[in-house]
Design a protein around this motif. Structure first.
Motif, PDB file in Angstrom:
ATOM      1  N   PRO A  87       0.834  -1.211   0.000  1.00  0.00           N
ATOM      2  CA  PRO A  87       0.000   0.000   0.000  1.00  0.00           C
ATOM      3  C   PRO A  87       0.868   1.261   0.000  1.00  0.00           C
ATOM      4  N   ASP A  88       0.308   2.372  -0.509  1.00  0.00           N
ATOM      5  CA  ASP A  88       1.078   3.624  -0.508  1.00  0.00           C
ATOM      6  C   ASP A  88       1.355   4.076   0.930  1.00  0.00           C
ATOM      7  N   TYR A  89       0.352   3.915   1.778  1.00  0.00           N
ATOM      8  CA  TYR A  89       0.488   4.319   3.184  1.00  0.00           C
ATOM      9  C   TYR A  89       0.046   3.179   4.097  1.00  0.00           C
ATOM     10  N   ALA A  90       0.649   3.118   5.250  1.00  0.00           N
ATOM     11  CA  ALA A  90       0.220   2.131   6.258  1.00  0.00           C
ATOM     12  C   ALA A  90       0.037   2.856   7.586  1.00  0.00           C
ATOM     13  N   ALA A 146      12.080  -1.209  11.650  1.00  0.00           N
ATOM     14  CA  ALA A 146      13.301  -1.955  11.291  1.00  0.00           C
ATOM     15  C   ALA A 146      12.941  -3.102  10.341  1.00  0.00           C
ATOM     16  N   LYS A 147      11.826  -3.777  10.644  1.00  0.00           N
ATOM     17  CA  LYS A 147      11.389  -4.932   9.841  1.00  0.00           C
ATOM     18  C   LYS A 147      10.930  -4.514   8.444  1.00  0.00           C
ATOM     19  N   GLU A 148      10.380  -3.307   8.335  1.00  0.00           N
ATOM     20  CA  GLU A 148       9.770  -2.868   7.067  1.00  0.00           C
ATOM     21  C   GLU A 148      10.665  -1.945   6.252  1.00  0.00           C
ATOM     22  N   ASN A 149      11.951  -2.155   6.379  1.00  0.00           N
ATOM     23  CA  ASN A 149      12.895  -1.319   5.653  1.00  0.00           C
ATOM     24  C   ASN A 149      12.658  -1.375   4.141  1.00  0.00           C
ATOM     25  N   GLY A 194      11.020   1.257  -0.742  1.00  0.00           N
ATOM     26  CA  GLY A 194      10.227   1.216  -1.972  1.00  0.00           C
ATOM     27  C   GLY A 194       9.228   2.369  -2.063  1.00  0.00           C
ATOM     28  N   GLY A 195       9.282   3.305  -1.132  1.00  0.00           N
ATOM     29  CA  GLY A 195       8.406   4.484  -1.195  1.00  0.00           C
ATOM     30  C   GLY A 195       7.186   4.408  -0.285  1.00  0.00           C
ATOM     31  N   GLY A 196       6.998   3.275   0.415  1.00  0.00           N
ATOM     32  CA  GLY A 196       5.874   3.144   1.344  1.00  0.00           C
ATOM     33  C   GLY A 196       6.049   4.102   2.528  1.00  0.00           C
ATOM     34  N   LYS A 197       4.931   4.557   3.056  1.00  0.00           N
ATOM     35  CA  LYS A 197       5.004   5.513   4.171  1.00  0.00           C
ATOM     36  C   LYS A 197       4.110   5.057   5.326  1.00  0.00           C
ATOM     37  N   PHE A 198       4.599   5.302   6.534  1.00  0.00           N
ATOM     38  CA  PHE A 198       3.791   5.001   7.720  1.00  0.00           C
ATOM     39  C   PHE A 198       3.124   6.266   8.240  1.00  0.00           C
ATOM     40  N   ILE A 199       1.885   6.097   8.697  1.00  0.00           N
ATOM     41  CA  ILE A 199       1.157   7.195   9.346  1.00  0.00           C
ATOM     42  C   ILE A 199       1.030   6.841  10.821  1.00  0.00           C
ATOM     43  N   THR A 200       1.191   7.823  11.684  1.00  0.00           N
ATOM     44  CA  THR A 200       0.933   7.597  13.102  1.00  0.00           C
ATOM     45  C   THR A 200       0.064   8.727  13.642  1.00  0.00           C
ATOM     46  N   VAL A 239       0.491   9.334  17.079  1.00  0.00           N
ATOM     47  CA  VAL A 239       1.137   9.552  18.381  1.00  0.00           C
ATOM     48  C   VAL A 239       2.530  10.110  18.198  1.00  0.00           C
ATOM     49  N   PRO A 240       2.931  11.186  18.833  1.00  0.00           N
ATOM     50  CA  PRO A 240       2.155  12.010  19.774  1.00  0.00           C
ATOM     51  C   PRO A 240       1.211  12.976  19.057  1.00  0.00           C
ATOM     52  N   SER A 241       1.392  13.135  17.705  1.00  0.00           N
ATOM     53  CA  SER A 241       0.409  13.917  16.952  1.00  0.00           C
ATOM     54  C   SER A 241       0.292  13.285  15.576  1.00  0.00           C
ATOM     55  N   VAL A 242      -0.774  13.603  14.864  1.00  0.00           N
ATOM     56  CA  VAL A 242      -1.031  12.961  13.576  1.00  0.00           C
ATOM     57  C   VAL A 242       0.056  13.377  12.577  1.00  0.00           C
ATOM     58  N   ASN A 243       0.686  12.367  11.959  1.00  0.00           N
ATOM     59  CA  ASN A 243       1.890  12.630  11.186  1.00  0.00           C
ATOM     60  C   ASN A 243       2.186  11.523  10.200  1.00  0.00           C
ATOM     61  N   VAL A 244       2.841  11.880   9.066  1.00  0.00           N
ATOM     62  CA  VAL A 244       3.394  10.846   8.173  1.00  0.00           C
ATOM     63  C   VAL A 244       4.851  10.719   8.567  1.00  0.00           C
ATOM     64  N   LEU A 245       5.281   9.482   8.849  1.00  0.00           N
ATOM     65  CA  LEU A 245       6.660   9.315   9.348  1.00  0.00           C
ATOM     66  C   LEU A 245       7.678   9.424   8.227  1.00  0.00           C
TER      67      LEU A 245
END
Ligand code: TYD
Length: 406
Positions: free
Chosen positions: A368-371, A384-387, A392-398, A400-406
């Motif tokens: 997926p483009d974002y997770a 570390a596991k999802e290097n 490959g351009g994938g991005k994580f969203i969190t 915590v502590p505020s809404v953000n794309v990592l």
């Protein structure tokens, strides 16, 4: 619903209203959606006991049963954490010649197996039959029952008093905490210690990690509230040690009053809690405002991403995700699927919002483009596991502590 959880009978000042929520761990099959259970989830704060807690909770039997879907050993970080705890406690001054170690809520034996393997007397008390069976398989003596003062008496007459009573991520689940505290006080030797850890209220307030609030978490403890609670049963807080687990936890050590010296960090932590305002109603009001802002920011971010045609998956079908999804009204229109490593959750639907839960392999295949990192508390391990995904351009969203794309 269970209303027997006011520690000192005091009225609670309402804090958050999360609306109707399903069970946090209530992953379900498509044919089960029509009679899904929901409850009104609100929190409150007691000015006298300083407890922050749910106002009402579903009956424990509805949550911890033969299909309980949480297995502690699925996380490497948690496995290391409990191995370290077991080694540490065996070397501590609290251990006598022939110690008896009891764990309340031993889950799949993640901690006690390290005690059992050394042929030390032990007992795991675990109400969820399926996880208790797993514990048995790794050599842990297990009693599949809910702990209570009555059970404490039975355990004591069969095995004698305990040197150590341990519990991790369990105490905060138990509505009738007064009965539990009384049972623990009776079961514990004069020289014994109660060591327990749970998600820490200070972290939840500081990080706006409101997803720690779900049906199972009746209480979010602080050193202030723990100290107040157990002093009613002759136990005092002799140590408090912050932990990294669950996005910020606290390990509390308690002993019968006057038996052991009180470590310096107890005072330091109590002082820090007063500075954070954990004893004041205004702090909880500000927390609620932060929660509302987090919801608005998250819905906006996910909607913006979706509106440009990108895909979003959920990463880990955690209990915490249930609060976020249902409180924010996020369904399959924003999150396509949630991947998870727990086989029992595969091909189920997420509680309430009914987003499909799929095996982890699907995430690797579909890229997926974002997770959305629902297991943000395991961020270090997961990033570390999802290097390869990140490279490959994938991005994580969190959030915590505020809404953000990592
Ligand atoms: P946890 O944060 O302990 O969940 P909860 O909010 O329920 O306490 O995360 C455990 C869940 O996350 C479990 O369903 C397994 C899943 N998980 C993954 O799918 N991948 C991972 O890499 C990790 C660490 C967890």
């Amino acid at each position: 619903m269970n209303k027997f959880c006011r520690v000192d009978g005091s009225e609670l000042i309402p804090v958050n209203d999360f609306g109707l929520q399903p069970l946090g761990n209530g992953f379900l099959l498509p044919e089960q959606t029509s009679d899904e259970y929901f409850f009104s989830m609100q929190t409150g704060f007691s000015q006298s006991s300083l407890m922050f807690q749910l106002l009402d909770q579903p009956n424990p039997e509805q949550m911890f049963h033969e299909n309980y879907a949480f297995f502690s050993s699925t996380s490497l970080q948690m496995s290391h954490h409990f191995k370290k705890f077991a080694d540490g406690i065996l070397e501590s001054k609290f251990i006598t010649d022939d110690p008896f170690i009891v764990e309340l809520g031993c889950n799949d034996g993640i901690m006690l197996k390290h005690i059992a393997s050394k042929s030390i007397r032990h007992l795991g008390i675990e109400p969820s039959v399926n996880t208790a069976l797993e514990a048995n398989k790794v050599g842990v003596n297990t009693l599949s029952e809910f702990f209570s003062s009555e059970l404490a008496t039975k355990v004591q007459s069969k095995h004698g008093q305990a040197d150590v009573i341990f519990s991790a991520n369990v105490m905060c689940h138990i509505p009738d905490i007064n009965d539990i505290a009384s049972g623990i006080s009776d079961l514990l030797k004069k020289s014994g210690v109660l060591v327990f850890e749970d998600p820490y209220l200070g972290d939840v307030i500081k990080k706006t990690s409101y997803d720690q609030i779900y049906d199972e978490h009746v209480f979010l403890f602080s050193a202030l509230s723990v100290s107040n609670l157990f002093s009613r049963y002759g136990l005092e807080l002799i140590n408090a040690e912050p932990q990294k687990t669950h996005g910020g936890s606290m390990r509390y050590t308690l002993a019968h009053k006057g038996v052991y010296p009180i470590e310096e960090n107890v005072q330091t932590i109590l002082q820090a809690e007063l500075e954070l305002g954990l004893d004041k109603a205004e702090t909880y009001k500000a927390f609620d405002e932060n929660v509302r802002k987090s919801k608005n920011d998250l819905v906006k971010l996910l909607s913006d991403i979706k509106s440009i045609g990108k895909s979003i998956a959920g990463y880990a079908a955690t209990s915490k995700s249930t609060t976020i999804l249902n409180y924010c009204g996020i369904g399959g229109d924003l999150i396509d699927y949630i991947c998870d490593t727990t086989p029992l959750k595969h091909n189920t639907l997420s509680p309430g919002m009914h987003i499909p839960v799929v095996p982890y392999q699907d995430f690797l295949d579909r890229k997926p483009d974002y997770a959305f990192l629902f297991a943000w508390n395991h961020a270090e391990e997961i990033l570390a596991k999802e290097n390869t995904y990140l490279q490959g351009g994938g991005k994580f969203i969190t959030h915590v502590p505020s809404v953000n794309v990592l």
